[in-house]
Design a protein around this motif. Structure first.
Motif, short mmCIF file in Angstrom:
data_model
loop_
_atom_site.label_atom_id
_atom_site.label_comp_id
_atom_site.label_asym_id
_atom_site.label_seq_id
_atom_site.Cartn_x
_atom_site.Cartn_y
_atom_site.Cartn_z
N TRP B 42 0.82 -1.17 0.10
CA TRP B 42 0.15 -0.09 -0.03
C TRP B 42 0.87 1.45 0.10
O TRP B 42 0.57 2.24 -0.48
N THR B 43 2.15 1.24 0.60
CA THR B 43 3.00 2.36 0.34
C THR B 43 3.13 2.72 -0.70
O THR B 43 3.58 4.03 -1.06
N GLY B 44 3.62 1.78 -1.68
CA GLY B 44 3.67 2.07 -3.35
C GLY B 44 2.73 2.74 -3.75
O GLY B 44 2.70 3.63 -4.56
N ALA B 45 1.46 2.29 -3.38
CA ALA B 45 0.02 2.94 -3.80
C ALA B 45 0.21 4.36 -3.37
O ALA B 45 -0.06 5.45 -4.39
N ALA B 46 0.48 4.85 -2.33
CA ALA B 46 0.56 6.03 -1.71
C ALA B 46 1.58 6.66 -2.57
O ALA B 46 1.38 7.84 -2.76
N LEU B 47 2.77 6.31 -2.87
CA LEU B 47 3.86 6.95 -3.59
C LEU B 47 3.36 7.19 -4.79
O LEU B 47 3.65 8.28 -5.23
N ALA B 48 2.71 6.35 -5.42
CA ALA B 48 2.16 6.36 -6.86
C ALA B 48 1.18 7.77 -7.04
O ALA B 48 1.33 8.50 -7.80
N ALA B 49 0.44 7.78 -5.88
CA ALA B 49 -0.69 8.80 -5.80
C ALA B 49 0.16 10.31 -5.48
O ALA B 49 -0.52 11.19 -6.14
N GLY B 50 1.07 10.10 -4.65
CA GLY B 50 1.65 11.28 -4.46
C GLY B 50 2.48 11.81 -5.75
O GLY B 50 2.43 13.14 -5.80
N VAL B 51 3.45 11.02 -6.24
CA VAL B 51 4.09 11.39 -7.57
C VAL B 51 3.11 11.87 -8.56
O VAL B 51 3.29 12.94 -9.05
N MET B 52 1.91 11.46 -8.68
CA MET B 52 0.97 11.95 -9.81
C MET B 52 0.25 13.28 -9.29
O MET B 52 -0.04 14.16 -9.93
N GLY B 53 -0.12 13.20 -7.73
CA GLY B 53 -0.89 14.52 -7.28
C GLY B 53 0.09 15.62 -6.97
O GLY B 53 -0.34 16.86 -7.20
N PHE B 54 1.25 15.44 -6.60
CA PHE B 54 2.01 16.48 -5.92
C PHE B 54 2.37 17.69 -6.94
O PHE B 54 2.23 18.72 -6.68
N PRO B 55 2.79 17.49 -8.16
CA PRO B 55 3.08 18.37 -9.25
C PRO B 55 1.92 19.25 -9.60
O PRO B 55 2.18 20.58 -9.52
N LEU B 56 0.83 18.72 -9.64
CA LEU B 56 -0.45 19.49 -10.01
C LEU B 56 -0.63 20.38 -8.63
O LEU B 56 -0.92 21.60 -9.04
N MET B 57 -0.40 19.95 -7.39
CA MET B 57 -0.67 20.81 -6.23
C MET B 57 0.12 21.81 -6.12
O MET B 57 0.01 22.93 -5.96
N VAL B 58 1.28 21.55 -6.56
CA VAL B 58 2.60 22.60 -6.36
C VAL B 58 2.41 23.51 -7.40
O VAL B 58 2.47 24.76 -7.09
N ARG B 59 2.05 23.14 -8.55
CA ARG B 59 1.83 24.17 -9.70
C ARG B 59 1.02 25.11 -9.32
O ARG B 59 1.02 26.65 -9.24
N ALA B 60 -0.42 24.70 -8.82
CA ALA B 60 -1.29 25.84 -8.48
C ALA B 60 -1.08 26.51 -7.27
O ALA B 60 -1.29 27.80 -7.24
N ILE B 61 -0.27 25.96 -6.30
CA ILE B 61 0.17 26.84 -4.95
C ILE B 61 1.13 27.76 -5.51
O ILE B 61 1.05 28.95 -5.13
N ARG B 62 1.98 27.42 -6.49
CA ARG B 62 3.14 28.37 -7.00
C ARG B 62 2.35 29.51 -7.47
O ARG B 62 2.69 30.64 -7.41
N LEU B 63 1.45 29.22 -8.45
CA LEU B 63 0.87 30.12 -9.07
C LEU B 63 -0.07 31.23 -8.25
O LEU B 63 0.16 32.53 -8.55
N SER B 64 -0.50 30.81 -7.16
CA SER B 64 -1.38 31.61 -6.47
C SER B 64 -0.25 32.55 -5.41
O SER B 64 -0.64 33.60 -5.27
N ILE B 65 0.81 31.96 -5.04
CA ILE B 65 1.70 32.68 -4.58
C ILE B 65 2.47 33.91 -5.28
O ILE B 65 2.52 35.20 -4.80
N GLU B 66 2.57 33.50 -6.81
CA GLU B 66 3.12 34.47 -7.51
C GLU B 66 2.36 35.46 -7.87
O GLU B 66 2.66 36.53 -8.44
N ALA B 67 0.83 35.19 -8.00
CA ALA B 67 -0.11 36.19 -8.01
C ALA B 67 -0.16 37.23 -6.88
O ALA B 67 -0.85 38.20 -7.23
N VAL B 68 0.35 37.23 -5.84
CA VAL B 68 0.22 37.98 -4.73
C VAL B 68 0.80 39.35 -5.01
O VAL B 68 2.17 39.27 -5.64
N ASP B 69 0.19 40.52 -4.86
CA ASP B 69 0.42 41.73 -5.35
C ASP B 69 2.19 42.10 -4.89
O ASP B 69 2.18 42.22 -3.56
N ARG B 70 2.82 42.15 -5.83
CA ARG B 70 4.27 42.39 -5.50
C ARG B 70 4.58 43.89 -4.72
O ARG B 70 5.23 43.76 -3.73
#
Lengths: 357, 179
Positions: B42-70
């Motif tokens: 099951w740890t492998g299933a969790a790893l696979a889910a993480g590897v697939m979900g993480f980039p999407l999450m990081v991308r969205a978070i990064r965009l929102s942080i960059e969107a804050v008024d400089r």
């Protein structure tokens, strides 16, 4: 404490090369847009890095290219009041005010209560910036900067985004706050009126260089602001419609309310709109219509207000129907003509003084 | 980092199998150092889910942080905030709605992950059978329709709950942020 600046910065085809000193008290920095005012402010505040030179505040060197000193903004103790107030939207007015104070425990200067009282923002403390009017926001921004206990205070066109009424609302607060300032206060503006009202000294910036500096009126004279249809000068811009063209004399006749105004040159085709600039210095007032005069534009109207602007000067607003012109005259002329609101006068403008805005 | 976003999931799963399998370099390292086994667990299933979900999450978070008024961050700096101070006092609170959206996006991607998981850790009942894998299995089994339908309902409920919760939270935060 004195702020000493001697910096250069190049960006594209724009170059800032400014050297000046600002002692305690208010120094206005006057310039049009693109003169380098904002670049100057951000360089002093530490938000952008000059290419060369140095900036000192009292005995602290804020920036010295040669010695590789570049203090980060938080260590400079230079507070800025920005044009767009830049209040933190997620914090209450109280937290905004305390933002700088909390981060600089050693901060000197007026107490929270004093600042709130002076700026008349006691009733706003628990509100959010979004629910404030433009004028209120700017008062809070001024309070926030003061409470950071700065060693120098920069105002970056604090009134430019406000309408005339809001400006009039803030001005008295600004006057109270900068009066007797013990730190250097730089008041950056493109409005000569504001500089005259608030500042002791003035630096005139043009295309990135210091054109003149010194006591306000001396700098005005030295920079030649009194001549050449300068945009710094008090005046009004009005919308008029081109009504006729005198081709023989190369004149344009424009309809302004009921009046016909003649301007030099052919400004366009009949029926087109044109914006005209009337400088207060170029408008004279007469109780009777002039007889046999070279002045081509005679606009009868009513005095709306008379403001003594200090020294020998007064500004008279005259409603000529369709526009309110401003005339700069001497207080002696105002007294001898018995000018007062409601009085019927004729505004006289030489054609050669009418220019396209 | 963004590679799993564009790679076919099966390829990502196969690469995970090579790297994190019993004979894979990373798989061996983890097993030797912390007794952590990924392959067919099951740890492998969790790893696979993480590897697939993480980039999407990081991308969205990064965009929102960059969107804050400089300009707000600059203002905070002139008021005595250091870099970290600016981040925690201004940038982070102002990007919270985007952060939340990123988390929900990551969660949804992980919940729906199928290809990489099944390639990497197969579909072992009670160990690596994720919700999508279970539904797929049941649809392939005669008479499994009713059970599949129940799982589908659970999946829909989970997704809806995440969506509604994030929407409510985001709204509340948005009013708190901008008054």
């Amino acid at each position: 404490m004195t702020l000493q600046v001697d910096i250069t910065r190049h960006a594209g085809d724009f170059a800032l090369d400014a050297a000046f000193e600002a002692p305690a008290g208010v120094t206005a920095v006057l310039g049009r847009s693109g003169a380098g005012k904002s670049t100057l402010v951000s360089a002093i505040a530490g938000l952008s890095r000059p290419d060369s030179g140095r900036i000192d505040l009292g005995s602290t060197t804020l920036f010295d290219r040669a010695a590789r000193i570049d203090l980060p903004p938080r260590k400079r103790r230079v507070a800025v009041v920005f044009q767009e107030s830049r209040l933190f939207p997620h914090l209450s007015v109280r937290s905004n005010l305390m933002f700088g104070r909390r981060r600089r425990s050693e901060a000197q200067g007026p107490s929270f209560e004093q600042v709130v009282e002076t700026l008349g923002i006691g009733a706003l403390l628990s509100r959010r910036p979004r629910s404030l009017s433009g004028g209120e926001r700017q008062r809070v921004a001024i309070g926030r900067a003061l409470l950071a206990g700065p060693g120098a205070l920069l105002f970056d066109e604090p009134l430019a985004a406000l309408d005339a009424e809001r400006k009039a609302e803030i001005m008295p607060f600004l006057e109270t706050i900068v009066a007797g300032a013990e730190i250097p206060v730089l008041y950056v503006t493109h409005a000569l009126e504001e500089a005259r009202r608030l500042a002791d000294r003035m630096i005139v910036l043009e295309r990135g260089t210091v054109l003149a500096s010194g006591p306000v009126e001396a700098a005005v004279a030295a920079a030649g602001l009194a001549s050449a249809g300068d945009r710094f000068l008090d005046g009004v811009t009005v919308e008029a419609t081109i009504a006729e063209i005198d081709e023989r004399y190369e004149l344009t006749g424009l309809a302004l309310g009921q009046h016909r105004v003649w301007a030099p040159g052919v400004l366009g085709a009949v029926g087109e709109a044109a914006r005209l600039r009337f400088l207060a210095r170029d408008v004279a007032l007469s109780l009777d219509p002039p007889q046999r005069s070279s002045v081509r534009n005679v606009l009868p109207g009513l005095v709306r207000s008379l403001k003594r602007t200090g020294g020998p000067y007064a500004i008279v607003s005259v409603d000529v129907g369709g526009a309110v012109l401003r005339a700069e005259i001497t207080t002696r002329a105002a007294d001898e003509l018995g000018l007062a609101p409601g009085r019927m006068v004729h505004a006289l403008v030489k054609s050669v003084a009418v220019s396209r805005a | 980092m963004h590679l799993p976003l564009v790679l076919p999931p099966v390829v990502t799963g196969y690469l995970l199998l090579i790297a994190f399998g019993r004979r894979g370099i990373l798989g061996q390292t983890f097993e030797n150092c912390c007794g952590l086994v990924f392959s067919f667990r099951w740890t492998g299933a969790a790893l696979a889910a993480g590897v697939m979900g993480f980039p999407l999450m990081v991308r969205a978070i990064r965009l929102s942080i960059e969107a804050v008024d400089r300009r707000l961050e600059d203002a905070a700096a002139t008021l005595g905030s250091g870099r970290l101070g600016v981040f925690f006092a201004v940038t982070l609170p102002l990007s919270v709605p985007g952060l939340l959206a990123g988390v929900v996006l990551g969660f949804a991607k992980a919940l729906g992950e199928f290809g990489a998981t099944i390639t990497f850790v197969s579909n072992i009942p009670g160990e690596t059978r994720t919700l999508p894998a279970a539904i797929y299995t049941l649809t392939q089994t005669p008479g499994g329709d009713a059970a599949a339908g129940r799982l589908v309902l659970i999946a829909v409920a989970l997704s809806l709950a995440a969506l509604v919760a994030s929407e409510l939270l985001a709204r509340r935060l948005a009013t708190r942020i901008s008054g």
